[in-house]
Scaffold this active site. Structure first.
Site, PDB file in Angstrom:
ATOM      1  N   SER A  12      30.503  85.345   3.624  1.00  0.00           N
ATOM      2  CA  SER A  12      31.288  85.215   4.852  1.00  0.00           C
ATOM      3  C   SER A  12      30.344  85.232   6.040  1.00  0.00           C
ATOM      4  O   SER A  12      29.633  86.224   6.265  1.00  0.00           O
ATOM      5  CB  SER A  12      32.277  86.374   4.985  1.00  0.00           C
ATOM      6  OG  SER A  12      32.701  86.463   6.341  1.00  0.00           O
ATOM      7  N   HIS A  37      32.148  80.817   3.359  1.00  0.00           N
ATOM      8  CA  HIS A  37      33.468  81.331   3.761  1.00  0.00           C
ATOM      9  C   HIS A  37      33.466  81.542   5.283  1.00  0.00           C
ATOM     10  O   HIS A  37      32.619  82.243   5.825  1.00  0.00           O
ATOM     11  CB  HIS A  37      33.712  82.644   3.029  1.00  0.00           C
ATOM     12  CG  HIS A  37      35.052  83.260   3.271  1.00  0.00           C
ATOM     13  ND1 HIS A  37      36.182  82.908   2.548  1.00  0.00           N
ATOM     14  CD2 HIS A  37      35.447  84.226   4.131  1.00  0.00           C
ATOM     15  CE1 HIS A  37      37.214  83.637   2.959  1.00  0.00           C
ATOM     16  NE2 HIS A  37      36.797  84.434   3.932  1.00  0.00           N
ATOM     17  N   ASP A  39      35.597  82.733   8.527  1.00  0.00           N
ATOM     18  CA  ASP A  39      36.720  83.584   8.917  1.00  0.00           C
ATOM     19  C   ASP A  39      37.187  83.263  10.330  1.00  0.00           C
ATOM     20  O   ASP A  39      36.492  83.547  11.303  1.00  0.00           O
ATOM     21  CB  ASP A  39      36.294  85.054   8.840  1.00  0.00           C
ATOM     22  CG  ASP A  39      36.225  85.550   7.406  1.00  0.00           C
ATOM     23  OD1 ASP A  39      37.218  85.368   6.672  1.00  0.00           O
ATOM     24  OD2 ASP A  39      35.186  86.108   7.019  1.00  0.00           O
ATOM     25  N   MET A  41      39.753  83.987  13.272  1.00  0.00           N
ATOM     26  CA  MET A  41      40.629  85.075  13.737  1.00  0.00           C
ATOM     27  C   MET A  41      41.100  84.794  15.162  1.00  0.00           C
ATOM     28  O   MET A  41      40.343  84.274  15.973  1.00  0.00           O
ATOM     29  CB  MET A  41      39.856  86.399  13.732  1.00  0.00           C
ATOM     30  CG  MET A  41      39.269  86.749  12.385  1.00  0.00           C
ATOM     31  SD  MET A  41      38.580  88.411  12.398  1.00  0.00           S
ATOM     32  CE  MET A  41      37.839  88.443  10.756  1.00  0.00           C
ATOM     33  N   HIS A  70      39.200  80.418   6.041  1.00  0.00           N
ATOM     34  CA  HIS A  70      40.208  81.477   5.917  1.00  0.00           C
ATOM     35  C   HIS A  70      40.837  81.678   7.291  1.00  0.00           C
ATOM     36  O   HIS A  70      40.207  82.225   8.203  1.00  0.00           O
ATOM     37  CB  HIS A  70      39.488  82.753   5.432  1.00  0.00           C
ATOM     38  CG  HIS A  70      40.373  83.945   5.283  1.00  0.00           C
ATOM     39  ND1 HIS A  70      39.873  85.220   5.098  1.00  0.00           N
ATOM     40  CD2 HIS A  70      41.727  84.078   5.302  1.00  0.00           C
ATOM     41  CE1 HIS A  70      40.869  86.083   4.995  1.00  0.00           C
ATOM     42  NE2 HIS A  70      42.009  85.413   5.124  1.00  0.00           N
ATOM     43  N   MET A  72      43.084  83.452   9.718  1.00  0.00           N
ATOM     44  CA  MET A  72      43.814  84.690  10.039  1.00  0.00           C
ATOM     45  C   MET A  72      44.419  84.492  11.420  1.00  0.00           C
ATOM     46  O   MET A  72      44.004  85.120  12.407  1.00  0.00           O
ATOM     47  CB  MET A  72      42.836  85.884   9.978  1.00  0.00           C
ATOM     48  CG  MET A  72      42.436  86.224   8.547  1.00  0.00           C
ATOM     49  SD  MET A  72      40.954  87.251   8.448  1.00  0.00           S
ATOM     50  CE  MET A  72      39.712  85.965   8.513  1.00  0.00           C
ATOM     51  N   MET A 141      43.252  90.086  -0.403  1.00  0.00           N
ATOM     52  CA  MET A 141      42.466  90.869   0.567  1.00  0.00           C
ATOM     53  C   MET A 141      42.276  92.283   0.026  1.00  0.00           C
ATOM     54  O   MET A 141      43.264  92.957  -0.299  1.00  0.00           O
ATOM     55  CB  MET A 141      43.193  90.938   1.917  1.00  0.00           C
ATOM     56  CG  MET A 141      43.334  89.624   2.661  1.00  0.00           C
ATOM     57  SD  MET A 141      41.804  88.752   3.030  1.00  0.00           S
ATOM     58  CE  MET A 141      40.864  89.991   3.926  1.00  0.00           C
ATOM     59  N   GLY A 146      40.366  91.410   9.523  1.00  0.00           N
ATOM     60  CA  GLY A 146      40.018  91.562  10.939  1.00  0.00           C
ATOM     61  C   GLY A 146      38.552  91.884  11.169  1.00  0.00           C
ATOM     62  O   GLY A 146      37.980  91.482  12.173  1.00  0.00           O
ATOM     63  N   PHE A 147      37.961  92.596  10.236  1.00  0.00           N
ATOM     64  CA  PHE A 147      36.587  93.039  10.458  1.00  0.00           C
ATOM     65  C   PHE A 147      35.793  93.019   9.162  1.00  0.00           C
ATOM     66  O   PHE A 147      36.344  93.284   8.084  1.00  0.00           O
ATOM     67  CB  PHE A 147      36.577  94.471  11.026  1.00  0.00           C
ATOM     68  CG  PHE A 147      37.345  94.582  12.303  1.00  0.00           C
ATOM     69  CD1 PHE A 147      36.761  94.231  13.517  1.00  0.00           C
ATOM     70  CD2 PHE A 147      38.680  94.982  12.289  1.00  0.00           C
ATOM     71  CE1 PHE A 147      37.493  94.286  14.695  1.00  0.00           C
ATOM     72  CE2 PHE A 147      39.419  95.045  13.469  1.00  0.00           C
ATOM     73  CZ  PHE A 147      38.829  94.700  14.679  1.00  0.00           C
ATOM     74  N   GLY A 148      34.501  92.756   9.289  1.00  0.00           N
ATOM     75  CA  GLY A 148      33.605  92.889   8.147  1.00  0.00           C
ATOM     76  C   GLY A 148      33.177  94.339   8.003  1.00  0.00           C
ATOM     77  O   GLY A 148      33.448  95.183   8.874  1.00  0.00           O
ATOM     78  N   ASP A 177      38.484  89.149  -1.130  1.00  0.00           N
ATOM     79  CA  ASP A 177      37.846  89.158   0.187  1.00  0.00           C
ATOM     80  C   ASP A 177      37.914  90.547   0.798  1.00  0.00           C
ATOM     81  O   ASP A 177      39.003  91.040   1.105  1.00  0.00           O
ATOM     82  CB  ASP A 177      38.567  88.129   1.077  1.00  0.00           C
ATOM     83  CG  ASP A 177      37.856  87.895   2.400  1.00  0.00           C
ATOM     84  OD1 ASP A 177      36.798  88.490   2.642  1.00  0.00           O
ATOM     85  OD2 ASP A 177      38.395  87.108   3.202  1.00  0.00           O
ATOM     86  N   GLY A 179      34.903  94.046   1.354  1.00  0.00           N
ATOM     87  CA  GLY A 179      34.272  95.187   0.692  1.00  0.00           C
ATOM     88  C   GLY A 179      33.657  94.870  -0.660  1.00  0.00           C
ATOM     89  O   GLY A 179      33.440  95.767  -1.474  1.00  0.00           O
ATOM     90  N   GLY A 199      30.439  89.500   2.915  1.00  0.00           N
ATOM     91  CA  GLY A 199      29.765  89.355   4.200  1.00  0.00           C
ATOM     92  C   GLY A 199      28.568  90.277   4.279  1.00  0.00           C
ATOM     93  O   GLY A 199      27.428  89.888   4.018  1.00  0.00           O
ATOM     94  N   SER A 200      28.835  91.535   4.588  1.00  0.00           N
ATOM     95  CA  SER A 200      27.755  92.517   4.791  1.00  0.00           C
ATOM     96  C   SER A 200      26.815  92.583   3.599  1.00  0.00           C
ATOM     97  O   SER A 200      25.598  92.676   3.764  1.00  0.00           O
ATOM     98  CB  SER A 200      28.327  93.917   5.030  1.00  0.00           C
ATOM     99  OG  SER A 200      29.630  93.863   5.509  1.00  0.00           O
TER     100      SER A 200
HETATM  101  C1  DX5 Z   1      37.864  90.205   6.800  1.00  0.00           C
HETATM  102  C2  DX5 Z   1      37.285  88.866   6.412  1.00  0.00           C
HETATM  103  C3  DX5 Z   1      36.238  88.972   5.365  1.00  0.00           C
HETATM  104  C4  DX5 Z   1      35.060  89.796   5.768  1.00  0.00           C
HETATM  105  C5  DX5 Z   1      34.351  90.288   4.563  1.00  0.00           C
HETATM  106  O1  DX5 Z   1      38.915  90.017   7.662  1.00  0.00           O
HETATM  107  O2  DX5 Z   1      38.298  88.008   5.939  1.00  0.00           O
HETATM  108  O3  DX5 Z   1      35.831  87.677   4.921  1.00  0.00           O
HETATM  109  O4  DX5 Z   1      34.171  89.122   6.584  1.00  0.00           O
HETATM  110  O5  DX5 Z   1      33.324  91.108   5.013  1.00  0.00           O
HETATM  111  P1  DX5 Z   1      32.698  92.255   4.127  1.00  0.00           P
HETATM  112  O6  DX5 Z   1      32.156  91.600   2.908  1.00  0.00           O
HETATM  113  O7  DX5 Z   1      31.640  92.813   5.005  1.00  0.00           O
HETATM  114  O8  DX5 Z   1      33.803  93.219   3.822  1.00  0.00           O
HETATM  115 ZN    ZN Z   2      37.755  86.071   4.856  1.00  0.00          ZN
END
Ligand code: DX5
Ligand code: ZN
Length: 230
Positions: A12, A37, A39, A41, A70, A72, A141, A146-148, A177, A179, A199-200
């Site tokens: 992501s 991917h 995101d 938002m 994706h 959102m 999900m 909303g956040f990584g 998607d 964590g 992502g992270s």
């Molecule tokens: C959350 C996003 C994810 C997010 C995943 O709203 O849809 O794609 O970036 O990030 P990590 O892998 O850091 O949880």
């Molecule tokens: Zn996503």
């Protein structure tokens, strides 16, 4: 884009350097990412803002493989054509984004794109039961969107397993998607997921100029996911 159920890692770019997206996309693909991917938002459906179709169009030439968008956002229907024209391969909308997800998925397919439906952690898996004939991907999900960088919600693993059962032999990818790390990847692959968004856990320790860590992270997550499959 032929269907396959092998493990795919989809970094992501929410965790990438926002000032350097083109180079970040090239770097993760060169380091082994299967899909990219993206995101999107809107500050309304989720409490954060990222970017829209113009950014996707700008990224498209930097992505050789699959651009997995994706959404959102709510409403979603007025923007589908713009994301299709921006070059998305897969467009995923949330089942919670409005009263007419069925119409949204029809519209995505009518635009010639693969259609995905995403489920928030608080939404029962049966919410997609009547949509399985019209989707190419279901995204579970495993954090609230909303956040990584949030912690994986372990209670969602059962949902993945149930979905795997519901899907049966249909050619539908199960994406997870939120964590996803080396520690949680085996849980989701064992339950039946084949697309792991991270992502992270992918972007940590590296940069577009020094991308070796991206490759090591992708390989480690893939190996962890595959190890649970025996
Ligand atoms: C959350 C996003 C994810 C997010 C995943 O709203 O849809 O794609 O970036 O990030 P990590 O892998 O850091 O949880
Ligand atoms: Zn996503």
């Amino acid at each position: 884009m032929p269907f396959d159920r092998s493990i795919k890692i989809a970094p992501s770019i929410l965790a990438a350097d926002f000032a350097n997206f083109g180079a970040e996309c090239r770097a993760i693909e060169a380091e082994g990412a299967d899909w990219v991917h993206v995101d999107v938002m809107d500050g309304h459906f989720v409490p954060n803002l990222t970017f829209g179709p113009a950014m996707c169009a700008a990224l498209r030439p930097h992505i050789k493989g699959v651009m997995d968008v994706h959404l959102m956002i709510a409403p979603v229907d007025p923007y589908l054509q713009a994301f299709a024209e921006a070059g998305a391969d897969i467009i995923t909308a949330h089942v919670e984004a409005g009263p007419h997800i069925h119409r949204t998925l029809q519209a995505i397919r009518a635009l010639g794109k693969k259609a995905g439906v995403a489920l928030n952690p608080g939404t029962h898996v049966e919410a997609v039961g009547d949509l399985l004939e019209m989707v190419d991907l279901v995204c579970v999900m495993t954090v609230n969107p909303g956040f990584g960088g949030q912690s994986f919600l372990h209670g969602q693993v059962q949902k993945i397993a149930k979905l795997r059962e519901m899907i049966g032999a249909r050619p539908i990818n199960i994406e997870v998607d939120g964590g996803v790390t080396v520690a949680t990847a085996p849980l989701v692959s064992k339950a039946g997921a084949d697309v792991l968004v991270a992502g992270s856990a992918v972007f940590k320790g590296g940069s577009a100029a020094s991308p070796a860590a991206y490759g090591a992270n992708i390989r480690a997550i893939r190996a962890a996911a595959q190890s649970a499959l025996g």
